[in-house]
Design a protein around this motif. Structure first.
Motif, mmCIF file in Angstrom:
data_model
loop_
_atom_site.group_PDB
_atom_site.id
_atom_site.type_symbol
_atom_site.label_atom_id
_atom_site.label_comp_id
_atom_site.label_asym_id
_atom_site.label_seq_id
_atom_site.Cartn_x
_atom_site.Cartn_y
_atom_site.Cartn_z
ATOM 1 N N GLY A 57 -29.186 11.167 8.638
ATOM 2 C CA GLY A 57 -29.371 9.719 8.789
ATOM 3 C C GLY A 57 -29.349 9.056 7.423
ATOM 4 O O GLY A 57 -28.669 8.039 7.211
ATOM 5 N N ASN A 58 -30.048 9.627 6.463
ATOM 6 C CA ASN A 58 -30.092 9.025 5.122
ATOM 7 C C ASN A 58 -28.768 9.158 4.384
ATOM 8 O O ASN A 58 -28.396 8.279 3.602
ATOM 9 C CB ASN A 58 -31.253 9.625 4.317
ATOM 10 N N LEU A 59 -28.050 10.242 4.648
ATOM 11 C CA LEU A 59 -26.718 10.364 4.038
ATOM 12 C C LEU A 59 -25.786 9.278 4.600
ATOM 13 O O LEU A 59 -25.038 8.627 3.859
ATOM 14 C CB LEU A 59 -26.136 11.761 4.307
ATOM 15 N N MET A 60 -25.838 9.069 5.918
ATOM 16 C CA MET A 60 -24.976 8.039 6.523
ATOM 17 C C MET A 60 -25.307 6.656 5.950
ATOM 18 O O MET A 60 -24.422 5.871 5.642
ATOM 19 C CB MET A 60 -25.146 8.033 8.060
ATOM 20 N N ARG A 61 -26.600 6.378 5.795
ATOM 21 C CA ARG A 61 -27.011 5.086 5.201
ATOM 22 C C ARG A 61 -26.413 4.942 3.806
ATOM 23 O O ARG A 61 -26.018 3.856 3.383
ATOM 24 C CB ARG A 61 -28.539 5.029 5.048
ATOM 25 N N THR A 62 -26.386 6.051 3.077
ATOM 26 C CA THR A 62 -25.885 6.014 1.697
ATOM 27 C C THR A 62 -24.389 5.714 1.673
ATOM 28 O O THR A 62 -23.913 4.906 0.862
ATOM 29 C CB THR A 62 -26.196 7.370 1.012
ATOM 30 N N LEU A 63 -23.654 6.359 2.585
ATOM 31 C CA LEU A 63 -22.202 6.112 2.634
ATOM 32 C C LEU A 63 -21.932 4.653 3.008
ATOM 33 O O LEU A 63 -21.072 3.992 2.409
ATOM 34 C CB LEU A 63 -21.532 7.049 3.655
ATOM 35 N N VAL A 64 -22.694 4.157 3.983
ATOM 36 C CA VAL A 64 -22.517 2.768 4.414
ATOM 37 C C VAL A 64 -22.869 1.815 3.261
ATOM 38 O O VAL A 64 -22.162 0.833 3.005
ATOM 39 C CB VAL A 64 -23.372 2.477 5.682
ATOM 40 N N ALA A 65 -23.944 2.137 2.520
ATOM 41 C CA ALA A 65 -24.326 1.295 1.370
ATOM 42 C C ALA A 65 -23.186 1.242 0.354
ATOM 43 O O ALA A 65 -22.981 0.231 -0.324
ATOM 44 C CB ALA A 65 -25.593 1.840 0.713
ATOM 45 N N GLY A 66 -22.430 2.341 0.257
ATOM 46 C CA GLY A 66 -21.308 2.392 -0.688
ATOM 47 C C GLY A 66 -20.071 1.670 -0.191
ATOM 48 O O GLY A 66 -19.038 1.678 -0.865
ATOM 49 N N GLY A 67 -20.154 1.093 1.025
ATOM 50 C CA GLY A 67 -19.026 0.325 1.535
ATOM 51 C C GLY A 67 -18.181 1.078 2.553
ATOM 52 O O GLY A 67 -17.188 0.558 3.054
ATOM 53 N N ALA A 68 -18.568 2.333 2.884
ATOM 54 C CA ALA A 68 -17.761 3.122 3.828
ATOM 55 C C ALA A 68 -18.035 2.704 5.267
ATOM 56 O O ALA A 68 -19.101 2.176 5.583
ATOM 57 C CB ALA A 68 -18.088 4.605 3.664
ATOM 58 N N GLU A 69 -17.039 2.946 6.116
ATOM 59 C CA GLU A 69 -17.264 2.883 7.568
ATOM 60 C C GLU A 69 -17.457 4.329 7.998
ATOM 61 O O GLU A 69 -16.501 5.108 7.959
ATOM 62 C CB GLU A 69 -16.030 2.321 8.272
ATOM 63 N N ALA A 70 -18.696 4.686 8.336
ATOM 64 C CA ALA A 70 -18.977 6.090 8.622
ATOM 65 C C ALA A 70 -19.255 6.304 10.100
ATOM 66 O O ALA A 70 -19.913 5.491 10.740
ATOM 67 C CB ALA A 70 -20.175 6.549 7.794
ATOM 68 N N ALA A 71 -18.728 7.416 10.648
ATOM 69 C CA ALA A 71 -19.039 7.818 12.024
ATOM 70 C C ALA A 71 -19.524 9.257 11.957
ATOM 71 O O ALA A 71 -19.142 10.007 11.049
ATOM 72 C CB ALA A 71 -17.800 7.729 12.898
ATOM 73 N N VAL A 72 -20.368 9.652 12.903
ATOM 74 C CA VAL A 72 -20.899 11.023 12.849
ATOM 75 C C VAL A 72 -20.936 11.658 14.228
ATOM 76 O O VAL A 72 -21.179 10.981 15.230
ATOM 77 C CB VAL A 72 -22.303 11.035 12.171
ATOM 78 N N CYS A 73 -20.633 12.973 14.266
ATOM 79 C CA CYS A 73 -20.821 13.758 15.488
ATOM 80 C C CYS A 73 -21.576 15.022 15.097
ATOM 81 O O CYS A 73 -21.715 15.328 13.906
ATOM 82 C CB CYS A 73 -19.487 14.095 16.137
ATOM 83 N N VAL A 89 -27.204 4.481 15.642
ATOM 84 C CA VAL A 89 -26.415 3.488 16.379
ATOM 85 C C VAL A 89 -27.092 2.118 16.293
ATOM 86 O O VAL A 89 -26.488 1.126 15.878
ATOM 87 C CB VAL A 89 -26.279 3.910 17.862
ATOM 88 N N GLN A 90 -28.358 2.104 16.670
ATOM 89 C CA GLN A 90 -29.064 0.835 16.875
ATOM 90 C C GLN A 90 -29.414 0.117 15.573
ATOM 91 O O GLN A 90 -29.259 -1.077 15.466
ATOM 92 C CB GLN A 90 -30.358 1.139 17.653
ATOM 93 N N GLU A 91 -29.899 0.880 14.601
ATOM 94 C CA GLU A 91 -30.426 0.249 13.385
ATOM 95 C C GLU A 91 -29.441 0.254 12.238
ATOM 96 O O GLU A 91 -29.498 -0.592 11.364
ATOM 97 C CB GLU A 91 -31.710 0.966 12.919
ATOM 98 N N PHE A 92 -28.579 1.262 12.186
ATOM 99 C CA PHE A 92 -27.724 1.389 11.011
ATOM 100 C C PHE A 92 -26.248 1.158 11.315
ATOM 101 O O PHE A 92 -25.405 1.253 10.421
ATOM 102 C CB PHE A 92 -27.935 2.757 10.344
#
Ligand SMILES: NC(=O)c1ccc[n+]([C@@H]2O[C@H](COP(=O)([O-])OP(=O)(O)OC[C@H]3O[C@@H](n4cnc5c(N)ncnc54)[C@H](O)[C@@H]3O)[C@@H](O)[C@H]2O)c1
Length: 418
Positions: A57-73, A89-92
């Motif tokens: 979850g924190n890694l995904m937040r970091t990628l999004v903070a860097g401007g990425a569009e991130a998806a995860v499975c 999904v809901q918060e980030f």
């Protein structure tokens, strides 16, 4: 936003746990702050196939903070934390495709949903994204700058693809960074595997004969922690150097055919196949507990165990009893899947901090390099490894010495000192 998670109402609980993990992920926090101001991943689409845990979850937040569009499975059907998936999904706002306990078809459907986001960078833990792309979506490789790989088993597969000239884009072997495997595989898997076994069984470790199959980075960590709780640890190996290391570390070493007779608990961490087979299950003691913490459950010959059993039943969450014809019971934990993730919470966040700092900085490196890298498996650049170690030490309030000019010269010279 497309997603498939168990229950969005779990998002609040997931957020609290993601926040809790973040408290012990200072290196990733620092990277996230820099990413938020520099936006080095602006416009980059990242698809990640990772254990969907608080740290992810924190890694995904970091990628999004860097401007990425991130998806995860999910990278394993049993390792998803459903509250974290909901929070993502809901918060980030991260498209997430993962449900704990999903069946094989759903698992692959989720991988394909993540790939439907048309990633420029793939992030794997076991090479499932890469394998799916190469086998079913070869036409999409042109849009991909590169990928990263989190675990030993994935790196082995990707290196074998590169050797056979079938690797179609560059990969950074995050697992091979020193600040990854020396810490995550050893201290992370060590602690969380013992945690998973104890949570699943409530076993008293003190005095138990605890057999660790494979004395690599993970095996060393598990053996060390099991011994710390008073278990009598036995190691089995196929590599003479690792075996002698285990002997000198003070463990008993023997072949699995001997260990199978005496063990109370067995854990496999080899990255190999059928290391505990039917013939070993056949001679185990009544009540033997068997678990795997290697990447795939093929380490255990589960079909062999099933063929020996006259009956099976679940006796506790994550504990399945196999009754043999003579009345002995063998207990398989977590369907033979990574027990630290199935029955516990996976690695503590403090160690994933370093692993996922490697992931975030490796993605930034791939984006910076653009299309200039070859279709090879690359190590994490040494400066990234060193920077992560420095940041982690600083976050712990620790400083180290620096070489004096005289020392630097001495270490470079060959004339002085004889
Ligand atoms: N559970 C987790 O969270 C987690 C974390 C990191 C890695 N892993 C996985 O754990 C596995 C091991 O990773 P590692 O980093 O320790 O790898 P490693 O290469 O350092 O160690 C594997 C060891 O197993 C030994 N081995 C191979 N076949 C064997 C056999 N038949 N019998 C006994 N020993 C055998 C090898 O000689 C080696 O020493 C991999 O599948 C890796 O992907 C799991």
């Amino acid at each position: 936003m497309n997603h498939d998670v168990r229950d969005l109402s779990l998002a609040g609980a997931g957020c609290l746990r993601i926040e809790w993990a973040d408290r012990t992920m200072p290196v990733l926090q620092r990277i996230r702050e820099r990413f938020a101001s520099e936006k080095p991943l602006r416009g980059v689409r990242v698809a990640a196939c990772l254990h969907v845990t608080t740290e992810t979850g924190n890694l995904m937040r970091t990628l999004v903070a860097g401007g990425a569009e991130a998806a995860v499975c999910a990278s394993n059907p049993l390792s998803t934390q459903d509250d974290v998936a909901a929070a993502l999904v809901q918060e980030f706002g991260v498209p997430t495709f993962a449900i704990k306990g999903e069946d094989n078809d759903t698992y692959y459907r989720h991988i394909n949903s993540a790939l439907d986001t048309r990633p420029n960078v793939t992030m794997d833990d076991g090479a499932d994204l890469v394998t799916t792309i190469f086998s079913t979506r070869p036409e999409t490789v042109d849009q991909i700058l590169g990928g990263t790989e989190e675990t030993t088993t994935g790196v082995i597969r990707l290196k074998s693809m590169a050797a056979n000239n079938v690797l179609k884009y560059p990969i950074i072997a995050v697992n091979d960074a020193q600040t990854k495997h020396m810490f995550d595989n050893r201290y992370g898997t060590g602690q969380s595997t013992v945690d998973g076994i104890v949570r699943a069984t409530n076993l008293l470790m003190a005095g138990a004969r605890f057999v660790v199959v494979g004395y690599g980075w993970c095996g060393r960590g598990i053996a060390m922690r099991a011994r710390g709780l008073g278990a009598r640890v036995v190691i089995t190996e196929i590599d003479a150097v690792k075996a002698i290391e285990a002997v000198m570390d003070g463990y008993e070493v023997m072949p699995i055919a001997e260990a199978a007779r005496i063990g109370d608990v067995f854990v496999t961490v080899t990255g190999n196949k059928n290391v505990i087979r039917r013939e070993h299950f056949e001679i185990m003691k009544d009540g033997a507990i068997v678990a795997n913490s290697g990447h795939f459950n093929v380490e255990l010959d589960i079909p062999g165990l099933e063929s020996l059993a006259v009956s099976q039943r679940d006796v506790r969450p994550f504990v399945r009893e196999y009754r043999l014809a003579d009345g002995r019971a063998i207990f398989l934990l977590g369907e033979g899947r990574l027990i630290n993730l199935a029955a516990a919470e996976g690695h503590p966040a403090a160690v994933m901090d370093m692993s996922f700092a490697n992931q975030a900085l490796s993605v930034e490196y791939l984006v910076r390099k653009g299309k200039s890298l070859a279709r090879k498996v690359y190590p994490v650049p040494q400066e990234i490894d060193e920077e992560i170690a420095r940041l982690k030490l600083a976050s712990m309030g620790m400083a180290i010495d620096v070489l004096t000019d005289e020392q630097r010269e001495y270490l470079k010279s060959w004339q002085e000192g004889t």
